[in-house]
Motif scaffolding. Structure first.
Motif, PDB file in Angstrom:
ATOM      1  N   GLY A 131       0.268   4.824  -1.648  1.00  0.00           N
ATOM      2  CA  GLY A 131       0.653   6.033  -0.918  1.00  0.00           C
ATOM      3  C   GLY A 131       1.532   6.964  -1.743  1.00  0.00           C
ATOM      4  O   GLY A 131       1.139   8.102  -2.055  1.00  0.00           O
ATOM      5  N   HIS A 132       2.707   6.489  -2.133  1.00  0.00           N
ATOM      6  CA  HIS A 132       3.640   7.373  -2.845  1.00  0.00           C
ATOM      7  C   HIS A 132       3.087   7.910  -4.172  1.00  0.00           C
ATOM      8  O   HIS A 132       3.201   9.106  -4.438  1.00  0.00           O
ATOM      9  N   PRO A 133       2.489   7.056  -5.025  1.00  0.00           N
ATOM     10  CA  PRO A 133       2.017   7.638  -6.303  1.00  0.00           C
ATOM     11  C   PRO A 133       0.898   8.668  -6.143  1.00  0.00           C
ATOM     12  O   PRO A 133       0.673   9.466  -7.046  1.00  0.00           O
ATOM     13  N   ARG A 170       3.354  14.268   3.008  1.00  0.00           N
ATOM     14  CA  ARG A 170       3.695  12.967   3.584  1.00  0.00           C
ATOM     15  C   ARG A 170       2.445  12.126   3.748  1.00  0.00           C
ATOM     16  O   ARG A 170       1.341  12.645   3.780  1.00  0.00           O
ATOM     17  N   MET A 171       2.643  10.813   3.928  1.00  0.00           N
ATOM     18  CA  MET A 171       1.490   9.920   3.955  1.00  0.00           C
ATOM     19  C   MET A 171       0.653   9.908   5.227  1.00  0.00           C
ATOM     20  O   MET A 171      -0.521   9.639   5.145  1.00  0.00           O
ATOM     21  N   ALA A 172       1.181  10.110   6.371  1.00  0.00           N
ATOM     22  CA  ALA A 172       0.458   9.875   7.627  1.00  0.00           C
ATOM     23  C   ALA A 172      -0.066   8.439   7.641  1.00  0.00           C
ATOM     24  O   ALA A 172       0.654   7.531   7.248  1.00  0.00           O
ATOM     25  N   GLY A 185      10.517   5.031   9.155  1.00  0.00           N
ATOM     26  CA  GLY A 185      11.449   5.813   8.329  1.00  0.00           C
ATOM     27  C   GLY A 185      11.132   5.855   6.850  1.00  0.00           C
ATOM     28  O   GLY A 185      11.910   5.394   6.039  1.00  0.00           O
ATOM     29  N   CYS A 186      10.000   6.441   6.479  1.00  0.00           N
ATOM     30  CA  CYS A 186       9.740   6.627   5.051  1.00  0.00           C
ATOM     31  C   CYS A 186      10.571   7.816   4.575  1.00  0.00           C
ATOM     32  O   CYS A 186      10.491   8.903   5.121  1.00  0.00           O
ATOM     33  N   GLY A 187      11.365   7.597   3.522  1.00  0.00           N
ATOM     34  CA  GLY A 187      12.281   8.647   3.070  1.00  0.00           C
ATOM     35  C   GLY A 187      11.843   9.320   1.791  1.00  0.00           C
ATOM     36  O   GLY A 187      11.430   8.664   0.841  1.00  0.00           O
ATOM     37  N   LYS A 188      11.888  10.628   1.771  1.00  0.00           N
ATOM     38  CA  LYS A 188      11.732  11.401   0.539  1.00  0.00           C
ATOM     39  C   LYS A 188      12.188  12.828   0.824  1.00  0.00           C
ATOM     40  O   LYS A 188      12.654  13.139   1.908  1.00  0.00           O
ATOM     41  N   VAL A 216       0.845  -1.204   0.000  1.00  0.00           N
ATOM     42  CA  VAL A 216       0.000   0.000   0.000  1.00  0.00           C
ATOM     43  C   VAL A 216       0.879   1.252   0.000  1.00  0.00           C
ATOM     44  O   VAL A 216       0.672   2.187  -0.776  1.00  0.00           O
ATOM     45  N   HIS A 217       1.883   1.219   0.874  1.00  0.00           N
ATOM     46  CA  HIS A 217       2.773   2.370   1.011  1.00  0.00           C
ATOM     47  C   HIS A 217       3.431   2.731  -0.331  1.00  0.00           C
ATOM     48  O   HIS A 217       3.418   3.888  -0.748  1.00  0.00           O
ATOM     49  N   GLU A 218       3.988   1.709  -0.987  1.00  0.00           N
ATOM     50  CA  GLU A 218       4.787   1.960  -2.191  1.00  0.00           C
ATOM     51  C   GLU A 218       3.936   2.169  -3.438  1.00  0.00           C
ATOM     52  O   GLU A 218       4.310   2.950  -4.314  1.00  0.00           O
TER      53      GLU A 218
HETATM   54 ZN   LIG Z   1       8.092   5.675   1.656  1.00  0.00          ZN
END
Ligand SMILES: [Zn+2]
Lengths: 448, 476
Positions: free
Chosen positions: B249-251, B353-355, B445-448, B244-246
């Motif tokens: 969430g990110h897109p 950011r995603m929260a 630690g989601c990085g961007k 889900v995150h990748e």
């Molecule tokens: Zn991430």
């Protein structure tokens, strides 16, 4: 003026250390590690300023030992001695309290006397008031996205045995990418310690030239095995993955090394491949968290065989080994890959028919024990036929073992290495870089 | 923390059109035990201020770890100057309306406060856990790691905003590595992470989990290699959360769609015109932005620009509705978004950011899900992840899998991996697990971002079944 900022910070740290070390009891010892920066970050999108920030920060890590117990407190500092002493006494109180409750640490590393060092690199940065024009005017009318980062980075280590190491540097990088109208991109980095408009313009011209090829319709490749050329930034991505845990003694001992089969002699890399930790690059301090000074050069992989692993003092205690002054995480700080014989002018002809890969993206182990990694091609990657660039490609996923990439599939390395600076900035700007040539490979596996 | 940050802001001399000050103090304990011994105990006390100013339509920032009055004034002056220097090339003409007035509080609920445990208590618990894991001499490395954070953030502005938020959170991981000859396998708990207190380091749970990962690391040593082929795939929540995150969430982040992240984290296959139209996945797919779910890792009441955080559908019945973008991206794209401008600490400006990004539970129990599969694989616990910069072509690896044969879980499988492309994958969503399969996960630690920022995210998801997925194992 910059000189003053650094001297002031150095003297403040010395005073901080002196006060703290003076307070230690006979059964106590301490190492202080400092990391600070005065940075300017300018974030660009569509050749316009997106976000701009000044960051002024400093952190001190207090590594504290009482009898055989060990703990660490890190705190942010202000550069003002009175306030920082207040924070430091609080941290010391915290360390002393924690040590009363913690079990003994069997692999404790006591601070030692040793040589001290003082290394400073000075630069000449572009003036802030003209920076937006300096960065953006020469790029127009291209669509540019990127990050300009500049400033003074400082590191120090001192201990209660009287050792003091200091390192400071002033530099910048502009890590950017240019885009076609169909959103294909070329990535480039202009970095250094003295801003030079001409060098920047040359970097842009080269990126713009490569961008033209990307305007053509991209070719869709089918999964399979291909001849590929990994340009230095792409090779550096693969190396970063390899060196993350691959050259660490502790990760090998704990079953987490992708180089286990190499270390046991079960697998070999190519005799063309040699990798050193080489501090001659001068990008990063040689002292580590324990105050040790690394040798200027350590051979890690020599002609395809494991020459040595990185061993820090703590690992050395645990496994009765000798430390080679590795850092706490046993990752190389200044990697240098030995160049080969591939001439710049013959890259395409030697590649013949295959893929020229400028950059790789998002690498991760897909089978750590067998050293197999997956990742994506990114930015300017081209289909080459009989030594001529034909078109850009649609991004492809690869899944390939390091034993192929740095072993069986490696045909040659570029005769000139390129310095790829470390430009991570999680929490703070990183130091160091990787010196790596391009790599010509056969039978490289694309899967999706 | 400052006693009265609003008063401090009022005393600043400046010529900005708007000024905000965000003060953050975080106390973070990081404790690691390995093989029955303490490996590391560190405490980080990170305290600083970020001044944000608006001058001539340009926002600029100055962060400092010096929290004195003089340093605050200097930071304000430098931010004003920086904004002035950059404003001729601004990407968008912002106004003070883009920082609406907000007043409020948030306290993450903690049943047992983190300061009720000493360093020794935490270390002792983790050391015991590593001993519980060692069920056999074949288990060669046992590790237990806990991350305990208390964070306080105050945001005030020249237009009268005052937001005070207090967070307490716990993350942990335990892992056992087993070896038999040349075969090495690691089994872990993943990284359970929650807002809350020491109730999330419960001794009984830790010990039970320690034994389980020890046992399952041994099972993996003798397990068959995951087969290669096209299979039905059931993903446990401790893998699905990262999918889900990748790939959702990110897109969906509006700053990626705007291209702000093109030079680092990447772009998105989603375009601004897709919102309200794009069939992102099967009609069973319902995804929410939910910063209100109790104990999820990235819950809050206001983001770092002061927008009040509310639950919103991002994808409903498979249709893409809304992106993950804070007020700046919303204005630049003229699209609705969510309250998600967050900064990793005082030393970084807020970005999208995603929260918490969650999949709503469906109506299939786990047993029903498995019993409906003739030939499939059940995968648990992420160990590897990779996706391209447009968020299309992904590949994931898990620690532990089971074969599904004729509706039953059978053999244990090692080195399970799968790959695919985002939209096809979510269109192949066949069953969504009910509330009994729903679990809260996340990542510390989601990085961007440029400069880079690592931040907490939460993902609560049920188990789900996907059809026709390309699955494979390790090297032979
Ligand atoms: Zn991430």
């Amino acid at each position: 003026m910059n000189h003053d900022v650094r001297q002031q910070q150095k003297e403040e740290l010395k005073a901080l250390g002196k006060a703290l070390f003076h307070d230690l009891k006979a059964h106590e010892s301490m190492t202080l590690t400092y990391s600070g920066e005065k940075s300017l970050f300018i974030r660009i999108n569509q050749t316009k300023v997106c976000q701009a920030s000044h960051i002024d920060q400093g952190f001190v890590s207090m590594d504290f030992i009482s009898h055989n117990c060990h703990t660490e407190t890190t705190f942010s500092i202000t550069g003002q001695l009175t306030e920082d002493l207040k924070r430091a006494w609080e941290a010391l109180g915290n360390c002393r309290n924690e040590c009363k409750t913690l079990p003994e640490d069997p692999y404790i590393v006591l601070p030692e006397e040793g040589e001290s060092s003082d290394e400073n690199h000075y630069g000449k940065l572009a003036p802030e008031d003209k920076l937006a024009d300096i960065l953006l005017k020469p790029a127009e009318p291209c669509d540019l996205a990127g990050l300009y980062a500049a400033g003074i980075l400082m590191r120090a280590s001192m201990n209660s045995k009287g050792q003091f190491h200091w390192f400071s540097t002033e530099n910048f990088y502009f890590d950017y990418s240019l885009y076609t109208s169909s959103q294909k991109a070329i990535k480039a980095t202009y970095a250094g310690s003295e801003w030079d408009d001409e060098k920047y313009t040359a970097s842009l011209q080269e990126a713009k030239r490569r961008l033209e090829i990307l305007e053509q319709h991209p070719r869709k490749l089918t999964p399979g095995k291909y001849r590929v050329y990994l340009a230095p930034p792409a090779a550096a991505e693969f190396l970063n993955l390899l060196t993350w845990s691959g050259l660490s003694e502790q990760s090998l001992r704990q079953g987490q090394s992708p180089l286990k089969k190499l270390s046991e002699g079960e697998m070999k890399l190519s005799p063309l491949f040699s990798l050193d930790e080489d501090f001659h690059l001068g990008l990063i301090p040689r002292f580590n968290e324990f105050g040790e000074i690394s040798p200027l050069k350590i051979s890690l992989i020599k002609e395809g065989e494991l020459a040595s692993l990185l061993v820090n003092k703590r690992t050395a205690q645990e496994y009765s080994l000798t430390s080679n002054a590795a850092n706490i995480s046993e990752t190389p700080r200044s990697v240098k890959v030995q160049p080969g014989n591939l001439k710049e002018s013959s890259i395409l002809s030697r590649l013949g028919t295959g893929v020229y890969i400028s950059n790789l993206h998002y690498l991760n182990w897909s089978d750590l024990q067998n050293g197999r990694a997956t990742g994506m091609t990114r930015y300017g990657c081209f289909w080459v036929e009989e030594g001529k660039i034909v078109s850009p490609i649609q991004d492809m996923r690869f899944d390939e073992t390091l034993y192929n990439v740095f072993g069986d599939c490696l045909e040659d390395l570029g005769e000139k290495a390129e310095l790829i600076p470390h430009i991570f900035s999680y929490g703070e700007q990183s130091l160091g870089g990787t010196s790596v040539p391009g790599m010509l490979l056969n039978n490289f596996t694309f899967t999706l | 923390m400052s006693r009265n940050l609003t008063e401090r802001l009022k005393k600043l001399h400046h010529q900005a059109d708007w000024v905000g000050v965000r003060e953050v103090k975080e106390t973070l304990r990081n404790c690691i035990a390995r093989n029955g011994k303490i490996e590391q105990n560190t405490m980080t006390i990170d305290h600083g201020l970020m001044v944000e100013v608006l001058v001539d339509g340009q926002f600029a920032y100055c962060g400092t770890s010096d929290t004195s009055t003089q340093a605050l004034q200097t930071a304000c002056d430098r931010a004003v100057l920086l904004a002035r220097h950059m404003s001729s090339r601004k990407i968008f003409p912002f106004t003070p309306d883009h920082r609406p007035l907000a007043v409020g509080e948030y306290h993450a609920p903690a049943e047992i406060l983190l300061n009720k445990a000493t360093a020794g208590d935490v270390a002792g618990l983790l050391i015991d856990a590593t001993q519980k894991m060692k069920l056999s001499d074949k288990i060669v490395n046992c590790m237990a790691h806990a991350l305990l954070s208390e964070k306080e953030s105050t945001l005030v502005s020249s237009t009268g905003s005052h937001i005070h938020q207090v967070f307490s959170s716990v993350a942990s991981i335990m892992s056992a590595t087993a070896q038999d000859g040349s075969e090495i396998q690691t089994r872990s708990t993943g990284v359970p992470c929650h807002q809350g207190g020491l109730e999330f380091l419960d001794r009984a749970v830790i010990e039970r989990e320690a034994e389980r990962v020890g046992r399952e690391s041994l099972e993996l040593l003798t397990a068959e290699q995951c087969p290669t082929g096209v299979y039905d795939l059931v993903l446990a929540p401790d893998q699905l959360y990262l999918q889900v995150h990748e790939s959702i969430g990110h897109p969906l982040e509006l700053d990626r769609i705007l291209g702000d992240e093109r030079n680092y984290a990447g772009w998105s296959f989603v375009q601004a015109s897709d919102f309200g139209k794009l069939q992102y996945g099967s009609p069973l797919l319902n995804v929410v932005f939910d910063p209100t779910l109790m104990s999820e890792y990235a819950s809050y009441a206001f983001d770092d620009t002061g927008l009040p955080a509310t639950r919103q559908y991002l994808i409903k019945d498979g249709i893409l509705l809304r992106g993950i973008g804070g007020i700046d991206s919303q204005k630049r794209l003229a699209l609705p978004g969510v309250a998600c401008s967050r900064a990793s600490s005082w030393n970084r400006p807020p970005i999208d950011r995603m929260a918490n990004i969650n999949i709503e539970p469906g109506d299939t129990s786990f047993n029903e899900m498995i019993s409906g599969v003739e030939r499939g694989i059940y995968m648990t616990t992420n160990t590897s992840w990779s996706i391209d910069d447009y968020r299309n072509k992904f590949q994931f690896g898990c620690e532990y899998a089971r074969l599904i044969e004729n509706g039953k879980l059978t053999k244990v499988l090692r080195n399970p991996n799968y790959r695919g492309t985002t939209k096809t994958f979510w269109h192949n969503l066949k069953k969504v697990g009910d509330a009994s399969t729903f679990e809260i996960w996340g990542s510390p630690g989601c990085g961007k971002g440029e400069p880079n920022q690592g931040i907490t995210v939460g993902h609560a998801v049920p188990a789900c079944l996907f059809g026709d997925i390309e699955v494979f194992g390790g090297s032979l």
